[in-house]
Design a protein around this motif. Structure first.
Motif, PDB file in Angstrom:
ATOM      1  N   PRO A  59       0.613   5.209   1.067  1.00  0.00           N
ATOM      2  CA  PRO A  59      -0.196   6.275   1.691  1.00  0.00           C
ATOM      3  C   PRO A  59      -0.345   7.451   0.739  1.00  0.00           C
ATOM      4  CG  PRO A  59       1.531   5.495   3.168  1.00  0.00           C
ATOM      5  CD  PRO A  59       1.834   4.921   1.826  1.00  0.00           C
ATOM      6  N   SER A  77      -3.767   4.250   0.357  1.00  0.00           N
ATOM      7  CA  SER A  77      -4.293   4.116   1.717  1.00  0.00           C
ATOM      8  C   SER A  77      -4.172   5.437   2.462  1.00  0.00           C
ATOM      9  CB  SER A  77      -3.530   3.022   2.482  1.00  0.00           C
ATOM     10  OG  SER A  77      -2.161   3.378   2.624  1.00  0.00           O
ATOM     11  N   ASP A  78      -4.790   5.420   3.642  1.00  0.00           N
ATOM     12  CA  ASP A  78      -4.713   6.568   4.566  1.00  0.00           C
ATOM     13  C   ASP A  78      -5.168   7.886   3.930  1.00  0.00           C
ATOM     14  OD1 ASP A  78      -3.624   4.770   6.424  1.00  0.00           O
ATOM     15  OD2 ASP A  78      -1.618   5.126   5.633  1.00  0.00           O
ATOM     16  N   PRO A  79      -6.428   8.047   3.571  1.00  0.00           N
ATOM     17  CA  PRO A  79      -7.554   7.134   3.750  1.00  0.00           C
ATOM     18  C   PRO A  79      -7.587   6.052   2.667  1.00  0.00           C
ATOM     19  CG  PRO A  79      -8.275   9.089   2.607  1.00  0.00           C
ATOM     20  CD  PRO A  79      -6.829   9.323   2.943  1.00  0.00           C
ATOM     21  N   ALA A 123     -12.444   3.588   7.086  1.00  0.00           N
ATOM     22  CA  ALA A 123     -11.664   4.745   6.640  1.00  0.00           C
ATOM     23  C   ALA A 123     -11.810   5.004   5.147  1.00  0.00           C
ATOM     24  CB  ALA A 123     -10.192   4.585   6.998  1.00  0.00           C
ATOM     25  N   ARG A 170       0.833  -1.192   0.000  1.00  0.00           N
ATOM     26  CA  ARG A 170       0.000   0.000   0.000  1.00  0.00           C
ATOM     27  C   ARG A 170       0.870   1.244   0.000  1.00  0.00           C
ATOM     28  NH1 ARG A 170      -2.642  -3.941   2.510  1.00  0.00           N
ATOM     29  NH2 ARG A 170      -4.911  -4.121   2.268  1.00  0.00           N
ATOM     30  N   LYS A 217      -0.343  10.518   1.311  1.00  0.00           N
ATOM     31  CA  LYS A 217       0.610  11.598   1.565  1.00  0.00           C
ATOM     32  C   LYS A 217       1.965  11.345   0.913  1.00  0.00           C
ATOM     33  CE  LYS A 217       2.116   9.701   6.032  1.00  0.00           C
ATOM     34  NZ  LYS A 217       2.175   9.962   7.502  1.00  0.00           N
TER      35      LYS A 217
END
Length: 331
Positions: A186, A264-266, A307, A184, A188
């Protein structure tokens, strides 16, 4: 003189002309003799001429009746052809745009073909629901798959849809990049990067819009507008040449030298619906929507992960109880 003639009146005329007997003609048409006489009189008024000469012992065509008889037969024959075409609604193949062989849409299509071999569903492999929606409205395409809430409200007002799946969004990046070592990536971690998301392709404007919403405030830039890329081979060539990273979903083609990794994240999602023109009546469409519904439940395609990121308009459009109504988009 009216431009249109009731087929019932023409049937009365033809039956009477062939039988030359009102009682027999009425029996042939399963109507009362008085009703048949009224229909003949009405047709005579409409055409402005006598069609029959009647006496207590015989019925015969007038010269005008004899002249119009073959035309009446031709009109009734054409009417029967049209009626047969309407009643045989499954005779015409259903044309469905699925994007590519690896897509969710193609999975639904193939499962429908497997479970309904008597139906003909023809696949088309283009991309972009915005372009497909216009073709659906003009009748050159029957159905497609994509992000329904990304369409203009004036378009969705004439379309129906069936929520099918929340696909996970992913990034296609070089396989030798350090980020590809993880399952995954993120969101950011993409800050400062430029990703291709079909900018410049008006047929896929709904996809570019989703990317802009996802990247807003995260420092991710969209690649400059580029002409529509057709076919996986051309897509792979352009991506390699330009060194693009690509916003994708989990259902994406393999690109040699590139790795597909979940974002990911979210957890960003790509909402996918089956879309068709409101009022379209076709047994293959019935089968396709039933298959989409079944697979969505069996494979939990419409379960929202923890999330999850999804624009509010898409969340509203993807409610299962919204189908088959068009969903309004909000900004």
């Amino acid at each position: 003189m009216p431009r249109d003639f009731d087929p019932r009146l023409l049937r009365a005329f033809v039956a009477t002309a062939e039988e030359l007997h009102f009682t027999r003609a009425a029996g042939r048409l399963y109507v009362a003799q008085q009703a048949l006489s009224r229909d003949i009189q009405r047709l005579e008024r409409d055409v402005g001429a006598r069609l029959f000469v009647r006496s207590t012992r015989q019925v015969r065509l007038t010269p005008e009746g004899a002249r119009l008889l073959p035309y009446a037969r031709d009109v009734l024959a054409a009417h029967e052809v049209f009626a047969a075409a309407v009643s045989g609604r499954g005779q015409r193949p259903l044309l469905v745009d699925v994007g590519d062989l690896v897509t969710t849409g193609h999975q639904v299509l193939e499962e429908t073909r497997r479970s309904h071999p008597e139906l003909e569903l023809v696949a088309r492999f283009h991309t972009g629901l915005t372009g497909a929606a216009q073709e659906i409205l003009d009748g050159s395409l029957d159905a497609s798959f994509g992000r329904f809430a990304g369409l203009d409200p004036a378009v969705t007002a004439r379309l129906s849809h069936r929520p099918v799946r929340f696909e996970r969004l992913a990034v296609l990046l070089p396989e030798d990049h350090p980020l590809s070592a993880n399952d995954r990536v993120p969101l950011k971690a993409l800050a400062g990067r430029t990703l291709y998301a079909a900018a410049g392709n008006p047929s896929a404007a709904e996809w570019t819009d989703l990317a802009l919403r996802l990247f807003a405030g995260h420092g991710v830039r969209l690649a400059e507008p580029f002409p529509e890329i057709e076919g996986p081979e051309e897509f792979m060539r352009v991506v390699r040449k330009r060194g693009w990273w690509v916003l994708a979903s989990t259902e994406f083609i393999d690109v040699p030298g590139m790795a597909l990794r979940l974002l990911s994240d979210p957890v960003p999602l790509s909402p996918l619906s089956l879309v068709w023109r409101t009022g379209l009546d076709h047994p293959a469409l019935d089968a396709l929507t039933a298959t989409a519904r079944r697979l969505a439940h069996e494979r939990h395609w419409l379960d929202l992960p923890p999330a999850a990121w999804l624009p509010p308009a898409d969340r509203a459009a993807m409610r299962e109880d919204a189908e088959p109504r068009a969903a309004a988009r909000t900004r």
